[in-house]
Design a protein around this motif. Structure first.
Motif, short mmCIF file in Angstrom:
data_model
loop_
_atom_site.label_atom_id
_atom_site.label_comp_id
_atom_site.label_asym_id
_atom_site.label_seq_id
_atom_site.Cartn_x
_atom_site.Cartn_y
_atom_site.Cartn_z
N GLN A 10 0.81 -1.22 0.00
CA GLN A 10 0.00 0.00 0.00
C GLN A 10 0.84 1.27 0.00
N SER A 11 2.13 1.15 -0.24
CA SER A 11 3.03 2.29 -0.13
C SER A 11 2.70 3.38 -1.16
N GLN A 12 2.73 4.62 -0.71
CA GLN A 12 2.57 5.74 -1.61
C GLN A 12 3.79 5.93 -2.51
N ALA A 13 4.85 5.22 -2.20
CA ALA A 13 6.05 5.28 -3.04
C ALA A 13 5.97 4.34 -4.23
N MET A 14 4.94 3.49 -4.32
CA MET A 14 4.92 2.43 -5.31
C MET A 14 5.04 2.94 -6.74
N ARG A 15 4.35 4.01 -7.07
CA ARG A 15 4.42 4.51 -8.44
C ARG A 15 5.84 4.92 -8.79
N ALA A 16 6.51 5.64 -7.88
CA ALA A 16 7.90 6.04 -8.13
C ALA A 16 8.81 4.83 -8.24
N VAL A 17 8.59 3.82 -7.40
CA VAL A 17 9.40 2.60 -7.45
C VAL A 17 9.25 1.93 -8.81
N GLN A 18 8.03 1.83 -9.30
CA GLN A 18 7.79 1.22 -10.61
C GLN A 18 8.47 2.01 -11.72
N GLN A 19 8.40 3.33 -11.64
CA GLN A 19 9.02 4.17 -12.67
C GLN A 19 10.54 4.06 -12.65
N VAL A 20 11.12 4.05 -11.45
CA VAL A 20 12.57 3.92 -11.33
C VAL A 20 13.03 2.56 -11.84
N LYS A 21 12.29 1.52 -11.50
CA LYS A 21 12.64 0.18 -11.98
C LYS A 21 12.64 0.13 -13.50
N ARG A 22 11.60 0.66 -14.13
CA ARG A 22 11.54 0.65 -15.59
C ARG A 22 12.70 1.44 -16.19
N HIS A 23 12.99 2.59 -15.61
CA HIS A 23 14.08 3.42 -16.11
C HIS A 23 15.42 2.68 -16.02
N THR A 29 30.55 -1.60 -10.19
CA THR A 29 29.22 -1.67 -10.81
C THR A 29 28.13 -1.43 -9.79
N ARG A 30 28.29 -2.03 -8.61
CA ARG A 30 27.29 -1.85 -7.55
C ARG A 30 27.20 -0.40 -7.12
N ILE A 31 28.35 0.27 -6.99
CA ILE A 31 28.36 1.68 -6.62
C ILE A 31 27.64 2.51 -7.68
N GLN A 32 27.91 2.22 -8.94
CA GLN A 32 27.25 2.95 -10.03
C GLN A 32 25.74 2.79 -9.97
N TYR A 33 25.27 1.56 -9.74
CA TYR A 33 23.83 1.33 -9.62
C TYR A 33 23.24 2.10 -8.45
N GLN A 34 23.92 2.04 -7.32
CA GLN A 34 23.41 2.74 -6.13
C GLN A 34 23.30 4.24 -6.41
N ARG A 35 24.31 4.81 -7.03
CA ARG A 35 24.29 6.24 -7.30
C ARG A 35 23.19 6.60 -8.30
N ARG A 36 23.00 5.79 -9.32
CA ARG A 36 21.94 6.05 -10.29
C ARG A 36 20.57 5.97 -9.63
N ILE A 37 20.38 4.97 -8.78
CA ILE A 37 19.09 4.78 -8.12
C ILE A 37 18.78 5.96 -7.21
N VAL A 38 19.78 6.39 -6.44
CA VAL A 38 19.59 7.54 -5.55
C VAL A 38 19.19 8.77 -6.34
N ALA A 39 19.90 9.04 -7.44
CA ALA A 39 19.58 10.22 -8.25
C ALA A 39 18.17 10.13 -8.82
N CYS A 40 17.77 8.94 -9.30
CA CYS A 40 16.42 8.76 -9.84
C CYS A 40 15.36 9.01 -8.78
N PHE A 41 15.55 8.43 -7.62
CA PHE A 41 14.55 8.57 -6.56
C PHE A 41 14.49 10.00 -6.03
N MET A 42 15.62 10.67 -5.95
CA MET A 42 15.58 12.05 -5.48
C MET A 42 14.81 12.94 -6.45
#
Length: 228
Positions: A145-158, A206-219
């Motif tokens: 039921q998270s209100q973050a779900m839409r953003a999570v789905q968008q970030v995953k697709r991106h 590679t893991r650091i790159q993913y983490q940084r990309r994810i943080v930027a997307c979510f912010m």
């Protein structure tokens, strides 16, 4: 943009730095944590790199406030262990409950003080969740039921559009984890809370790159734009 450094659980054996980054424009408060588990190095180094870039004015935030704790559990990080006890099982599970560790108490107090609308807790895990549903590597966790779900789905697709092959693509896992910081933030503080899990199977860079990309997307989704 103004950056101030503070101590979480100061004057205790668990003292660890955290940073408050305030832009010149009003906006949301976002909280990012890493190092709840001391052996999840990729997420820790990504968080450390972000604060280093902000301090050196290599990047900036255009609106809102960022509260960043790069290494929550310093003792575990120095030993490169998960931590004993597992800090991510010590947060309260119900209103009025008490955190079972000084660090989890201090982190929850910090969140209550700043009232973030978004919380991103950075982690790493075994395996690839797209291959084995019993593991967490390469996943984004929130609850149904998270209100973050839409953003999570968008970030995953991106993210997945630029990842070749099925194995390393990210999945969404919907569940509460009692005693975790994410679940406490979501249930007790009503934050949009997400756990990020990259896979130990990949190289550290590679893991650091993913983490940084994810943080930027979510912010960006949260309303705080990171600019270079």
């Amino acid at each position: 943009m103004r950056i101030t450094k503070h101590s979480l659980a100061g004057n205790t054996p668990y003292s660890t730095p955290y940073y408050v980054v305030e832009s010149k424009r009003p906006g949301p408060v976002v909280m990012i944590t890493a190092g709840v588990h001391g052996n999840e190095v990729g997420s820790i180094l990504a968080a450390k790199k972000l604060i280093e870039q902000l301090q050196n004015h290599e990047v900036s935030i255009r609106s809102g406030t960022l509260v960043l704790v790069p290494v929550v559990n310093q003792q575990a990080y120095r030993k490169r262990i998960r931590g004993k006890p597992d800090l991510n099982r010590t947060f309260p599970t119900k209103a009025g409950g008490t955190a079972a560790h000084p660090l989890s108490q201090a982190l929850l107090r910090l969140a209550k003080r700043y009232k973030p609308s978004w919380v991103f807790d950075l982690h790493e895990a075994n395996g690839y969740s797209n291959v084995n549903k019993r593991v967490l590597g390469q996943s984004l966790l929130t609850h149904k039921q998270s209100q973050a779900m839409r953003a999570v789905q968008q970030v995953k697709r991106h993210l997945n559009r630029s990842i070749e092959g099925r194995t390393r693509k990210f999945t969404i896992i919907k569940r509460h984890k009692q005693g975790s910081f994410r679940t406490a933030a979501a249930k007790l503080l009503r934050c949009r809370a997400v756990t990020v899990e990259t896979s130990w199977e990949m190289p550290l860079t590679t893991r650091i790159q993913y983490q940084r990309r994810i943080v930027a997307c979510f912010m960006r989704k949260a309303g705080i734009q990171i600019t270079e």
